[in-house]
Design a protein around this motif. Structure first.
Motif, PDB file in Angstrom:
ATOM      1  N   LEU A 160      -4.373  -7.663   6.036  1.00  0.00           N
ATOM      2  CA  LEU A 160      -4.904  -6.540   6.805  1.00  0.00           C
ATOM      3  C   LEU A 160      -4.341  -6.533   8.225  1.00  0.00           C
ATOM      4  O   LEU A 160      -4.145  -5.460   8.819  1.00  0.00           O
ATOM      5  N   SER A 161      -4.050  -7.709   8.773  1.00  0.00           N
ATOM      6  CA  SER A 161      -3.408  -7.765  10.095  1.00  0.00           C
ATOM      7  C   SER A 161      -2.040  -7.102  10.057  1.00  0.00           C
ATOM      8  O   SER A 161      -1.646  -6.397  11.004  1.00  0.00           O
ATOM      9  N   ARG A 162      -1.297  -7.304   8.969  1.00  0.00           N
ATOM     10  CA  ARG A 162       0.017  -6.670   8.838  1.00  0.00           C
ATOM     11  C   ARG A 162      -0.116  -5.157   8.675  1.00  0.00           C
ATOM     12  O   ARG A 162       0.714  -4.400   9.192  1.00  0.00           O
ATOM     13  N   VAL A 163      -1.164  -4.716   7.990  1.00  0.00           N
ATOM     14  CA  VAL A 163      -1.417  -3.268   7.870  1.00  0.00           C
ATOM     15  C   VAL A 163      -1.745  -2.692   9.249  1.00  0.00           C
ATOM     16  O   VAL A 163      -1.257  -1.615   9.631  1.00  0.00           O
ATOM     17  N   ALA A 164      -2.567  -3.413  10.021  1.00  0.00           N
ATOM     18  CA  ALA A 164      -3.015  -2.918  11.324  1.00  0.00           C
ATOM     19  C   ALA A 164      -1.869  -2.728  12.314  1.00  0.00           C
ATOM     20  O   ALA A 164      -1.935  -1.878  13.203  1.00  0.00           O
ATOM     21  N   ALA A 204       5.788   5.086  11.766  1.00  0.00           N
ATOM     22  CA  ALA A 204       4.639   4.192  11.732  1.00  0.00           C
ATOM     23  C   ALA A 204       3.829   4.398  10.454  1.00  0.00           C
ATOM     24  O   ALA A 204       3.323   3.439   9.867  1.00  0.00           O
ATOM     25  N   GLN A 205       3.709   5.642  10.033  1.00  0.00           N
ATOM     26  CA  GLN A 205       3.010   5.909   8.773  1.00  0.00           C
ATOM     27  C   GLN A 205       3.697   5.207   7.604  1.00  0.00           C
ATOM     28  O   GLN A 205       3.033   4.624   6.737  1.00  0.00           O
ATOM     29  N   MET A 206       5.024   5.249   7.596  1.00  0.00           N
ATOM     30  CA  MET A 206       5.770   4.605   6.510  1.00  0.00           C
ATOM     31  C   MET A 206       5.585   3.086   6.544  1.00  0.00           C
ATOM     32  O   MET A 206       5.436   2.442   5.503  1.00  0.00           O
ATOM     33  N   ARG A 207       5.560   2.518   7.762  1.00  0.00           N
ATOM     34  CA  ARG A 207       5.323   1.071   7.869  1.00  0.00           C
ATOM     35  C   ARG A 207       3.925   0.710   7.379  1.00  0.00           C
ATOM     36  O   ARG A 207       3.727  -0.313   6.711  1.00  0.00           O
ATOM     37  N   ALA A 208       2.957   1.568   7.708  1.00  0.00           N
ATOM     38  CA  ALA A 208       1.588   1.334   7.252  1.00  0.00           C
ATOM     39  C   ALA A 208       1.500   1.402   5.727  1.00  0.00           C
ATOM     40  O   ALA A 208       0.836   0.578   5.091  1.00  0.00           O
ATOM     41  N   ILE A 209       2.184   2.379   5.142  1.00  0.00           N
ATOM     42  CA  ILE A 209       2.173   2.542   3.683  1.00  0.00           C
ATOM     43  C   ILE A 209       2.838   1.337   3.007  1.00  0.00           C
ATOM     44  O   ILE A 209       2.338   0.822   2.003  1.00  0.00           O
ATOM     45  N   GLU A 210       3.950   0.883   3.580  1.00  0.00           N
ATOM     46  CA  GLU A 210       4.627  -0.290   3.005  1.00  0.00           C
ATOM     47  C   GLU A 210       3.731  -1.525   3.073  1.00  0.00           C
ATOM     48  O   GLU A 210       3.654  -2.310   2.113  1.00  0.00           O
ATOM     49  N   ALA A 211       3.037  -1.704   4.211  1.00  0.00           N
ATOM     50  CA  ALA A 211       2.152  -2.859   4.350  1.00  0.00           C
ATOM     51  C   ALA A 211       0.962  -2.746   3.393  1.00  0.00           C
ATOM     52  O   ALA A 211       0.515  -3.750   2.819  1.00  0.00           O
ATOM     53  N   ALA A 212       0.448  -1.525   3.218  1.00  0.00           N
ATOM     54  CA  ALA A 212      -0.667  -1.321   2.295  1.00  0.00           C
ATOM     55  C   ALA A 212      -0.253  -1.617   0.859  1.00  0.00           C
ATOM     56  O   ALA A 212      -1.012  -2.208   0.083  1.00  0.00           O
ATOM     57  N   THR A 213       0.962  -1.222   0.511  1.00  0.00           N
ATOM     58  CA  THR A 213       1.470  -1.490  -0.835  1.00  0.00           C
ATOM     59  C   THR A 213       1.654  -2.985  -1.053  1.00  0.00           C
ATOM     60  O   THR A 213       1.286  -3.530  -2.104  1.00  0.00           O
ATOM     61  N   ALA A 214       2.222  -3.660  -0.041  1.00  0.00           N
ATOM     62  CA  ALA A 214       2.412  -5.110  -0.150  1.00  0.00           C
ATOM     63  C   ALA A 214       1.076  -5.839  -0.251  1.00  0.00           C
ATOM     64  O   ALA A 214       0.971  -6.872  -0.920  1.00  0.00           O
ATOM     65  N   ALA A 215       0.031  -5.298   0.406  1.00  0.00           N
ATOM     66  CA  ALA A 215      -1.299  -5.917   0.368  1.00  0.00           C
ATOM     67  C   ALA A 215      -2.083  -5.524  -0.876  1.00  0.00           C
ATOM     68  O   ALA A 215      -3.196  -6.017  -1.079  1.00  0.00           O
TER      69      ALA A 215
END
Length: 414
Positions: A160-164, A204-215
């Motif tokens: 979640l830290s990576r998503v944030a 930033a949205q794309m980075r958030a989506i990538e982090a959410a997918t990885a999590a």
């Protein structure tokens, strides 16, 4: 100047209170009967040192205790702590000159909270910090363990830290991750992102989506707008499976929800028609519909849509009529509630004064009021009692463990 204080009681916000010639002094993290030394400024004790500890004091289980603002009563033994919550309900009722049976507080175990609001900030070393606010401060306390939270939420903290991180794009952003454990995995809705400069950029949205997918998040949303969803987050209310709206309300602890639902259903058994007001996505609606037809209403259109979607997933229910309606501005009148001989209310902290006044004018014989604020509950209870109801019993529920927060279920009979 350092003073020696004797703590007389614990106040409604969870601080110990010492009576002095200059007036009450509030001393955090203290217990009745304790002697403490502290620096007193403007009626508040700082740098508190325990001189004589209470026999009711226990060793806190969290390494963040005392700094984190989340568990202000973790140092209190379970018995007197739960009795104190019961007493807070009695005091709120007494202020409105109401006498009623207040049952023992329903306890919930540690490690059961399925919802957390996690604040994200960037530390001085550039790392993303995720945690809760410190006591009486905007400072963030980074949290690595949390004894009240479901262990699955705690295990997800690094991911979640990576998503944030993606939501810290703008220096004025102060994102909060509203994290919920559902039957299909973690649902995260983010608020507090700076919008005046255009909001979150596409990168930033794309980075958030990538982090959410990885999590492996079930869903990630920004202020209620879905960014990515790999699985629909769902919860169960009674026999129904309900799709949770982004940012939608859900009781924080399943065991607390079960205690409130069982007492509500038990109180209205035998009703021919039931109204469920401030129904959300159907926490009480579906269990109530095992007994009688239900009229459900709530201001959240998304919550009502979720409730309707859940109606087709359960068999054997009586008919449910669901309406999206602001019950503060347009409370249901006695005409709207005709035929309802039992009415359930579960309003937000502000209570439901206008709707309660309308309920009082109906022919309903039973009202069950579920509250997260004993003060507004007592205010609204006064209106029902003045209209001819009797408050039969009140059950406090310790949904938010080791906090000063008290929830309750009150049963009224005409």
């Amino acid at each position: 100047m350092t003073e020696t204080l004797t703590i007389a009681r614990v106040g409604g916000q969870g601080d110990g209170i010492a009576e002095t010639p200059a007036g009450p002094v509030f001393a955090p993290l203290t217990l009745p009967g304790e002697t403490v030394r502290a620096v007193v400024r403007d009626g508040r004790a700082e740098a508190v040192e325990i001189v004589v500890a209470s026999p009711e004091r226990v060793v806190p289980v969290s390494p963040h205790y005392g700094d984190c603002g989340g568990c202000s009563l973790q140092h209190w033994a379970a018995g007197p702590y739960l009795e104190w919550k019961r007493e807070q309900v009695r005091l709120a009722l007494a202020r409105e000159r109401i006498e009623a049976e207040v049952e023992p507080t329903v306890a919930v175990p540690p490690g059961t909270r399925r919802r957390l609001a996690l604040h994200a900030r960037r530390g001085e070393d550039g790392r993303v910090l995720l945690g809760f606010k410190a006591r009486k401060s905007w400072r963030l306390v980074e949290v690595r363990v949390c004894p009240v939270a479901d262990p699955r939420l705690v295990a997800a903290l690094p991911a979640l830290s990576r998503v944030a991180e993606a939501f810290l794009e703008h220096p004025k952003s102060a994102p909060t991750l509203h994290v919920t454990w559902t039957l299909t995995g973690l649902d995260v809705d983010v608020t507090g992102v700076e919008r005046r400069s255009g909001g979150l950029s596409r990168d930033a949205q794309m980075r958030a989506i990538e982090a959410a997918t990885a999590a492996d998040l079930a869903r990630l949303s920004l202020a209620g707008e879905t960014l990515v969803m790999s699985r629909q987050p769902v919860v169960t209310f009674g026999a129904a499976t309900v799709p949770l709206p982004p940012g939608g309300f859900l009781q924080a602890v399943p065991e607390a929800e079960a205690a409130m639902v069982s007492r509500t259903v038990g109180a209205v058994r035998g009703a021919r028609k039931i109204a469920d007001l401030f129904c959300g996505a159907g926490t009480f609606t579906f269990p109530l519909a095992t007994l009688a037809p239900v009229l459900a209403a709530d201001a959240s259109a998304a919550g009502i849509a979720a409730l309707r979607a859940g109606m087709g997933t359960a068999k054997g229910l009586k008919p449910i009529t669901a309406e999206a309606r602001d019950l503060f501005r347009r409370p249901l009148a006695p005409y709207d509630l005709r035929g309802c001989d039992a009415i359930v209310l579960d309003p937000p902290r502000a209570g439901a004064m206008e709707q309660t006044l309308q309920v009082a004018q109906t022919r309903a014989g039973t009202v069950v009021y579920v509250s997260c604020n004993p003060v507004t509950f007592a205010r609204d209870a006064r209106g029902l009692i003045d209209a001819g109801f009797r408050l039969e019993r009140v059950t406090p529920v310790d949904q938010f463990l080791w906090s000063a927060h008290v929830e309750l279920v009150g049963v009224f009979r005409r």
